[in-house]
Design a protein around this motif. Structure first.
Motif, PDB file in Angstrom:
ATOM      1  N   ILE A 122      -7.330  41.664  -3.144  1.00  0.00           N
ATOM      2  CA  ILE A 122      -6.288  40.802  -3.705  1.00  0.00           C
ATOM      3  C   ILE A 122      -4.981  40.951  -2.933  1.00  0.00           C
ATOM      4  O   ILE A 122      -4.335  39.957  -2.574  1.00  0.00           O
ATOM      5  N   ARG A 161      -3.229  38.350 -14.645  1.00  0.00           N
ATOM      6  CA  ARG A 161      -3.874  39.512 -14.012  1.00  0.00           C
ATOM      7  C   ARG A 161      -3.347  40.810 -14.625  1.00  0.00           C
ATOM      8  O   ARG A 161      -4.100  41.719 -14.942  1.00  0.00           O
ATOM      9  N   THR A 183      -7.879  41.281 -15.076  1.00  0.00           N
ATOM     10  CA  THR A 183      -8.961  40.506 -14.454  1.00  0.00           C
ATOM     11  C   THR A 183      -8.675  40.418 -12.949  1.00  0.00           C
ATOM     12  O   THR A 183      -7.554  40.110 -12.552  1.00  0.00           O
ATOM     13  N   PRO A 184      -9.684  40.675 -12.097  1.00  0.00           N
ATOM     14  CA  PRO A 184      -9.453  40.642 -10.645  1.00  0.00           C
ATOM     15  C   PRO A 184      -9.417  39.212 -10.090  1.00  0.00           C
ATOM     16  O   PRO A 184     -10.339  38.752  -9.418  1.00  0.00           O
ATOM     17  N   ILE A 185      -8.343  38.535 -10.380  1.00  0.00           N
ATOM     18  CA  ILE A 185      -8.197  37.134  -9.984  1.00  0.00           C
ATOM     19  C   ILE A 185      -7.023  37.080  -9.011  1.00  0.00           C
ATOM     20  O   ILE A 185      -6.056  37.829  -9.147  1.00  0.00           O
ATOM     21  N   CYS A 186      -7.105  36.235  -8.002  1.00  0.00           N
ATOM     22  CA  CYS A 186      -5.967  36.074  -7.095  1.00  0.00           C
ATOM     23  C   CYS A 186      -5.916  34.640  -6.587  1.00  0.00           C
ATOM     24  O   CYS A 186      -6.782  33.828  -6.909  1.00  0.00           O
ATOM     25  N   TYR A 225     -12.014  34.532  -7.676  1.00  0.00           N
ATOM     26  CA  TYR A 225     -12.410  35.576  -8.644  1.00  0.00           C
ATOM     27  C   TYR A 225     -13.927  35.777  -8.606  1.00  0.00           C
ATOM     28  O   TYR A 225     -14.669  34.878  -8.202  1.00  0.00           O
ATOM     29  N   ASN A 272     -16.442  37.161 -13.850  1.00  0.00           N
ATOM     30  CA  ASN A 272     -15.265  36.840 -14.666  1.00  0.00           C
ATOM     31  C   ASN A 272     -15.112  35.333 -14.912  1.00  0.00           C
ATOM     32  O   ASN A 272     -14.069  34.874 -15.399  1.00  0.00           O
ATOM     33  N   LYS A 273     -16.154  34.591 -14.575  1.00  0.00           N
ATOM     34  CA  LYS A 273     -16.045  33.125 -14.569  1.00  0.00           C
ATOM     35  C   LYS A 273     -15.620  32.521 -15.907  1.00  0.00           C
ATOM     36  O   LYS A 273     -14.672  31.728 -15.962  1.00  0.00           O
ATOM     37  N   VAL A 297     -11.960  33.310 -16.798  1.00  0.00           N
ATOM     38  CA  VAL A 297     -10.978  32.696 -15.897  1.00  0.00           C
ATOM     39  C   VAL A 297     -10.940  31.176 -16.102  1.00  0.00           C
ATOM     40  O   VAL A 297      -9.865  30.571 -16.125  1.00  0.00           O
TER      41      VAL A 297
END
Ligand code: PMV
Length: 366
Positions: free
Chosen positions: A265, A304, A309-312, A325, A329-330, A333
């Motif tokens: 990220i 985040r 949640t590992p989202i970027c 992501y 985690n779909k 998210v």
């Protein structure tokens, strides 16, 4: 592999007419290519995820001319309609690749092309479009030349080499899932001339990574990427930026292998913001982000932090935001995107994509 090895050899077959269709995807860079030298040679190496759903389908019909003429002969149809304004780009592409494909002037072509993503969505179709066309040209060459091109590795290398001459980042769209382009001292096989499959270990998490593209601004970009690339000549921060891209590729080696999403990220977001920082600090300067681009970035950061949640995000040369992501985690998210981000998209539009395996031949030469 030196450039001269891409010049097609003796033509052994005579082919009067036929057609071939390829479907090729777009890609999203994690380490960005920004700045180039002559002949579409990148100023720094880059790496991208190949996408799966955003793609171009191109059919190339060819008919041998009664005699070779001095011009390229082609008609272009976009979504079934003749499209004159795309022709200069194709003309330029043919001119650039003629040395390597000298048979082009012996044929007249009809090119039928369409995109899976909405017209004028602000998503650049140059990567998917140029790679699809390059693959069609290679299929014709393969038939004509029978011997050398009958080698799959050479076929994809040369197709990527040709696609690069159409649009730099197009050379990263032919195969999946991670493609590296540009010489890097610690990446074996890396080349400025074509993209290669990322040669090191890639953790499973990245093989099904999600990319939801938020369409913030569907209009024409104010500054084209070729103008932007050129503004890196004489840019005060250019050399440091190019060195940073090399170093980010170094750092990603461990990240791709381990699946360390925190480090992933921080590299990916820094690359996106650096790309735009280069635009904002060039002369003349320009800004491609829109207020809603920043709103979305801030929302992603808040989400985040609050949910871990590992989202970027990443950006290409425009205002749209690519939300990245893991597949795991779909559901969460997508809910966040629908509830909190769609409001910032033009007409509420977004496209769900995922890492893919590259181009496919839809119809063989017939
Ligand atoms: O392929 P081009 O010339 O349109 O350049 C693309 C540049 C970026 O999308 C901004 C970055 C990249 O590496 O794809």
């Amino acid at each position: 592999m030196p450039e001269k090895d891409f010049i097609s050899k003796q033509i052994s077959n005579n082919i009067e007419k036929g057609e071939v269709t390829w479907q090729s995807p777009s890609n999203i860079a994690l380490v960005k290519y920004w700045g180039k030298k002559e002949n579409q040679i990148p100023a720094n190496p880059s790496v991208s995820f190949t996408l799966n759903n955003c793609k171009t389908t191109t059919k190339l019909e060819f008919q041998k001319k009664s005699e070779k003429s001095e011009s390229f002969d082609f008609e272009l149809y976009f979504e079934g309609k003749k499209k004159e304004d795309f022709k200069p780009k194709i003309q330029q592409f043919f001119e650039r690749i003629e040395t390597y494909c000298p048979f082009l002037k012996e044929y007249s072509f009809k090119i039928y092309t369409e995109n899976s993503f909405p017209h004028s969505s602000g998503i650049a179709s140059s990567a998917s479009g140029m790679s699809a066309l390059a693959l069609c040209v290679m299929s014709l060459e393969k038939e004509l030349e029978a011997i050398q091109t009958n080698n799959e590795e050479y076929f994809y290398k040369k197709a990527s080499f040709l696609a690069r001459l159409g649009s730099g980042s197009a050379c990263r769209s032919l195969e999946g899932e991670l493609i590296e382009w540009g010489e890097h001292k610690d990446i074996p096989g890396s080349s400025d001339l074509f993209g290669i499959k990322y040669p090191f270990e890639v953790n499973e998490v990245f093989k099904s990574f999600q990319d939801t593209i938020l369409l913030v601004d569907k209009g024409q970009k104010q500054v084209s990427s070729s103008v932007g690339h050129n503004l890196m000549h004489g840019h005060p921060f250019a050399e440091n930026r190019f060195a940073q891209a090399h170093s980010n590729l170094d750092k990603l080696k461990e990240v791709f292998a381990s699946g360390n999403l925190e480090k992933f990220i921080s590299i990916v977001e820094s690359e996106a913001l650096t790309l735009h920082a280069m635009m904002m600090s060039s002369n003349p300067y320009f800004i491609l982000m829109k207020p809603n681009t920043l709103e979305i970035i801030n929302k992603i950061w808040e989400f985040r932090e609050a949910t871990e949640t590992p989202i970027c995000f990443t950006l290409d040369a425009g205002a749209n935001v690519h939300v990245l992501y893991p597949e795991a985690n779909k559901a969460k998210v997508l809910e966040f995107i629908k509830n909190e981000l769609v409001a910032y998209c033009e007409k509420g539009q977004y496209i769900c994509d995922v890492v893919g395996k590259g181009a496919e031949k839809v119809v063989s030469i017939q």
